[in-house]
Design a protein around this motif. Sequence first.
Motif, PDB file in Angstrom:
ATOM      1  N   THR A  72       0.811  -1.227   0.000  1.00  0.00           N
ATOM      2  CA  THR A  72       0.000   0.000   0.000  1.00  0.00           C
ATOM      3  C   THR A  72       0.843   1.275   0.000  1.00  0.00           C
ATOM      4  O   THR A  72       0.349   2.350   0.315  1.00  0.00           O
ATOM      5  CB  THR A  72      -0.958   0.019   1.212  1.00  0.00           C
ATOM      6  OG1 THR A  72      -0.169  -0.030   2.410  1.00  0.00           O
ATOM      7  CG2 THR A  72      -1.905  -1.162   1.197  1.00  0.00           C
ATOM      8  N   LYS A  73       2.116   1.181  -0.355  1.00  0.00           N
ATOM      9  CA  LYS A  73       2.970   2.367  -0.305  1.00  0.00           C
ATOM     10  C   LYS A  73       2.491   3.470  -1.255  1.00  0.00           C
ATOM     11  O   LYS A  73       2.691   4.657  -0.978  1.00  0.00           O
ATOM     12  CB  LYS A  73       4.423   1.989  -0.626  1.00  0.00           C
ATOM     13  CG  LYS A  73       5.410   3.090  -0.259  1.00  0.00           C
ATOM     14  CD  LYS A  73       6.847   2.651  -0.453  1.00  0.00           C
ATOM     15  CE  LYS A  73       7.820   3.737  -0.016  1.00  0.00           C
ATOM     16  NZ  LYS A  73       9.225   3.347  -0.301  1.00  0.00           N
ATOM     17  N   GLY A 159     -15.067  -0.718  -8.108  1.00  0.00           N
ATOM     18  CA  GLY A 159     -15.736  -1.427  -7.017  1.00  0.00           C
ATOM     19  C   GLY A 159     -14.805  -2.381  -6.306  1.00  0.00           C
ATOM     20  O   GLY A 159     -15.121  -2.880  -5.228  1.00  0.00           O
ATOM     21  N   LEU A 160     -13.667  -2.641  -6.890  1.00  0.00           N
ATOM     22  CA  LEU A 160     -12.739  -3.608  -6.305  1.00  0.00           C
ATOM     23  C   LEU A 160     -11.520  -2.874  -5.730  1.00  0.00           C
ATOM     24  O   LEU A 160     -11.117  -3.114  -4.602  1.00  0.00           O
ATOM     25  CB  LEU A 160     -12.325  -4.598  -7.401  1.00  0.00           C
ATOM     26  CG  LEU A 160     -12.147  -6.050  -6.996  1.00  0.00           C
ATOM     27  CD1 LEU A 160     -12.110  -6.958  -8.205  1.00  0.00           C
ATOM     28  CD2 LEU A 160     -10.917  -6.253  -6.173  1.00  0.00           C
ATOM     29  N   VAL A 161     -10.955  -1.974  -6.534  1.00  0.00           N
ATOM     30  CA  VAL A 161      -9.830  -1.152  -6.069  1.00  0.00           C
ATOM     31  C   VAL A 161     -10.371   0.256  -5.800  1.00  0.00           C
ATOM     32  O   VAL A 161     -11.246   0.735  -6.526  1.00  0.00           O
ATOM     33  CB  VAL A 161      -8.706  -1.121  -7.138  1.00  0.00           C
ATOM     34  CG1 VAL A 161      -7.612  -0.129  -6.761  1.00  0.00           C
ATOM     35  CG2 VAL A 161      -8.125  -2.515  -7.332  1.00  0.00           C
ATOM     36  N   ASP A 162      -9.855   0.899  -4.770  1.00  0.00           N
ATOM     37  CA  ASP A 162     -10.288   2.252  -4.424  1.00  0.00           C
ATOM     38  C   ASP A 162     -10.156   3.174  -5.648  1.00  0.00           C
ATOM     39  O   ASP A 162      -9.126   3.166  -6.322  1.00  0.00           O
ATOM     40  CB  ASP A 162      -9.417   2.771  -3.271  1.00  0.00           C
ATOM     41  CG  ASP A 162      -9.891   4.129  -2.763  1.00  0.00           C
ATOM     42  OD1 ASP A 162     -10.495   4.160  -1.683  1.00  0.00           O
ATOM     43  OD2 ASP A 162      -9.660   5.142  -3.467  1.00  0.00           O
ATOM     44  N   PRO A 163     -11.193   3.991  -5.933  1.00  0.00           N
ATOM     45  CA  PRO A 163     -11.171   4.791  -7.166  1.00  0.00           C
ATOM     46  C   PRO A 163     -10.057   5.840  -7.218  1.00  0.00           C
ATOM     47  O   PRO A 163      -9.740   6.336  -8.296  1.00  0.00           O
ATOM     48  CB  PRO A 163     -12.555   5.454  -7.190  1.00  0.00           C
ATOM     49  CG  PRO A 163     -13.115   5.281  -5.829  1.00  0.00           C
ATOM     50  CD  PRO A 163     -12.479   4.076  -5.226  1.00  0.00           C
ATOM     51  N   ASN A 164      -9.475   6.168  -6.067  1.00  0.00           N
ATOM     52  CA  ASN A 164      -8.404   7.171  -6.068  1.00  0.00           C
ATOM     53  C   ASN A 164      -7.014   6.573  -5.949  1.00  0.00           C
ATOM     54  O   ASN A 164      -6.045   7.313  -5.805  1.00  0.00           O
ATOM     55  CB  ASN A 164      -8.621   8.153  -4.905  1.00  0.00           C
ATOM     56  CG  ASN A 164      -9.930   8.875  -5.050  1.00  0.00           C
ATOM     57  OD1 ASN A 164     -10.235   9.392  -6.117  1.00  0.00           O
ATOM     58  ND2 ASN A 164     -10.745   8.860  -3.992  1.00  0.00           N
ATOM     59  N   GLU A 165      -6.929   5.247  -5.953  1.00  0.00           N
ATOM     60  CA  GLU A 165      -5.644   4.610  -5.670  1.00  0.00           C
ATOM     61  C   GLU A 165      -5.234   3.648  -6.779  1.00  0.00           C
ATOM     62  O   GLU A 165      -5.975   3.424  -7.730  1.00  0.00           O
ATOM     63  CB  GLU A 165      -5.715   3.866  -4.331  1.00  0.00           C
ATOM     64  CG  GLU A 165      -6.113   4.749  -3.148  1.00  0.00           C
ATOM     65  CD  GLU A 165      -5.066   5.793  -2.769  1.00  0.00           C
ATOM     66  OE1 GLU A 165      -3.960   5.781  -3.338  1.00  0.00           O
ATOM     67  OE2 GLU A 165      -5.371   6.636  -1.914  1.00  0.00           O
ATOM     68  N   ILE A 166      -4.064   3.060  -6.603  1.00  0.00           N
ATOM     69  CA  ILE A 166      -3.572   2.091  -7.583  1.00  0.00           C
ATOM     70  C   ILE A 166      -2.890   0.925  -6.878  1.00  0.00           C
ATOM     71  O   ILE A 166      -2.143   1.112  -5.911  1.00  0.00           O
ATOM     72  CB  ILE A 166      -2.638   2.772  -8.612  1.00  0.00           C
ATOM     73  CG1 ILE A 166      -2.265   1.808  -9.749  1.00  0.00           C
ATOM     74  CG2 ILE A 166      -1.374   3.349  -7.959  1.00  0.00           C
ATOM     75  CD1 ILE A 166      -1.788   2.512 -11.012  1.00  0.00           C
ATOM     76  N   ASP A 167      -3.220  -0.259  -7.338  1.00  0.00           N
ATOM     77  CA  ASP A 167      -2.648  -1.500  -6.819  1.00  0.00           C
ATOM     78  C   ASP A 167      -1.502  -1.861  -7.766  1.00  0.00           C
ATOM     79  O   ASP A 167      -1.719  -2.080  -8.952  1.00  0.00           O
ATOM     80  CB  ASP A 167      -3.753  -2.567  -6.833  1.00  0.00           C
ATOM     81  CG  ASP A 167      -3.267  -3.953  -6.439  1.00  0.00           C
ATOM     82  OD1 ASP A 167      -2.146  -4.076  -5.925  1.00  0.00           O
ATOM     83  OD2 ASP A 167      -4.034  -4.914  -6.649  1.00  0.00           O
TER      84      ASP A 167
END
Lengths: 370, 370
Positions: A72-73, A159-167
């Motif tokens: 999650t960095k 809906g799976l990954v936060d809309p403001n973030e990146i995995d």
Amino acid sequence: MSADHGTRYEQAGVDYEVLDAAKRIALRAAGTTSQNAARLGATVIDASRGEPAVVVSLGEVHLGFVLECLGTKSMIASKYLEEANVNRFDAIGYDTVAAIVNDCCCVGALPFVVNAYFATGAASFYAGTRHAQLVAGFQRGCDDAGAAWGGGESPTLAGLVDPNEIDLAGSAVGLVPPGSAPILGDRLVHGDEIVFIGSSGLHANGASLVRSVADELADGLATELPSGRTFGDAVLDPSVIYVGLVEALLRESVDVHYLSHITGHGLRKVMRASADLCYRIHTLPEVPEVLAFLVEQAQLSPHEAYGTLNMGVGFAVYVAKGEGDRVVRLAVDAGLSAVVAGQVEDGPREVILEPLGVVFAGEELELRSN
Amino acid sequence: MSADHGTRYEQAGVDYEVLDAAKRIALRAAGTTSQNAARLGATVIDASRGEPAVVVSLGEVHLGFVLECLGTKSMIASKYLEEANVNRFDAIGYDTVAAIVNDCCCVGALPFVVNAYFATGAASFYAGTRHAQLVAGFQRGCDDAGAAWGGGESPTLAGLVDPNEIDLAGSAVGLVPPGSAPILGDRLVHGDEIVFIGSSGLHANGASLVRSVADELADGLATELPSGRTFGDAVLDPSVIYVGLVEALLRESVDVHYLSHITGHGLRKVMRASADLCYRIHTLPEVPEVLAFLVEQAQLSPHEAYGTLNMGVGFAVYVAKGEGDRVVRLAVDAGLSAVVAGQVEDGPREVILEPLGVVFAGEELELRSN
């Protein structure tokens, strides 16, 4: 106190016990498949299961294969961009490559191709400046690792990954240079020397703890460290890529018995090998300022701190007795800090950090299926 | 009408235009790194960039390397488990492998090792029965693909991935059998025959549309299809793995000029190759019941439906004139449905679906950096 803070770390989102158990279930299923591709001349070397990269033999060719994620960095970088208006996604891209290739080279396989996984929760992630920086950092990481960037996948997972973030994750394939053997820990013996190679700071592990600590600080990521740098700036220092060092060790025919990438589980990773051996550490490197600050703020005991974070040790090199100084010289030549930190002794399997009186028992690191 | 429904699909969370543009930025950066590992004897074959898997040559050995994700289909399985109390995560694990290995074999590389990426938002995902089924399905997929399951990563990404869901992806390495060449589309010519191989239903693409449609149905995923099966049950039929067919094509020395895995972008993927060629389709297979229902409920035009979903075509095989019937026979021998569907003609680059009067122009599928 230890239990309290252990709980606190778990509340930050990481329950390693449950995760490790799930990993073992998967490892067990995977273990039944080693011969599936024998008709193609390909076989998984079972001794590599549980190592940072799996090794597959293809006739004379030994390949290391790894899939790793950054964790999650990237969320710290998003927060820092929002709060301080400083875009450090180049470092995040570089960190992602580091997480992958440092694992790959642990088995003695030099990564030659890397694929990227960038999963966003909404296409709007691509509207800002983050993606271009991420790509630039990922490319620079591949350049520094001496690997080609092959391709990858960049889905939007609403809906799976936060809309403001990146995995962020990725995969690499490495080659065990002809004439070398895969490094799987079977050559570790009493008397081997352990060299610790310096980290640049947080690297990829402890990001959820950083966010939890930042949330409780009045100035958050803008909090000043003793050096005058901000917490956010320091925590986003890019990871070190150790591939060049491993390449030098192999080229110079250093008698390497094992390599460990110190990531999640901190210095418990010193006993990553399955052998019943004890790792006695007499010298620890200086703790990077940002980690010292993090430990202080989170009130982690030495056992928790060194069992969770890298504490200045990014990579460990295990060599035959008398070879430690050569490793230090090669590391320094490569611009890294390094110290002969301890030695391998006959069992039981544990890590003893003598300067701190901390001992990690074998059952504190179980990454295998049996 | 077309624009309206296109918008609706984008509202379901997938904006391919933005995503494809981001992909092109990454492809451009990646394209500069092809020679990074030349010192190891490894070179990315640039003609493979933009293909479903990148091809790396290691002396005489040609490897295909792919990283793929399942998308959001796992969310349908979570919903179906919650609503109908039926655990179909075995199919989801199988689907994940299918998404990966079907891409890998498109370049003529038979996958020999697969790594898994299971990213959850909370360790509680592992408390239920989903994980064990997922693992079993993933293993079965590897068995059916004739590949070993090497390892992978299963992080908990609190705050990044939804705490009740799982982000599934994975990576594979494949071997181009000695004596064969990588399949990159350069041999496609006027007169080639196109064989369509049947899909089992949704496969990996269109999951967000399914969820959007289910949300508007009174009975949701429990809605009965004409056959009496429920929408949820049918939509979770596992994907088909086409590796065995590709292996048979290579073994039987069928003159294969190209292979395309029909996934996102639907039958636009028929023109995946970069060549300026036209793909004239005279025969389309029967549409699986679940896709016909989905199209009807979402009121998609034929252009939208065939440009988004696989519509019964899971894989396309392009062979020299006169070889189509052999492909059909080998597919049927492998338990698959297949039909000689059309032929390749000199440009411009487009797909013509004659039975529907639908044409996909070249600019409707741009996956390359230039």
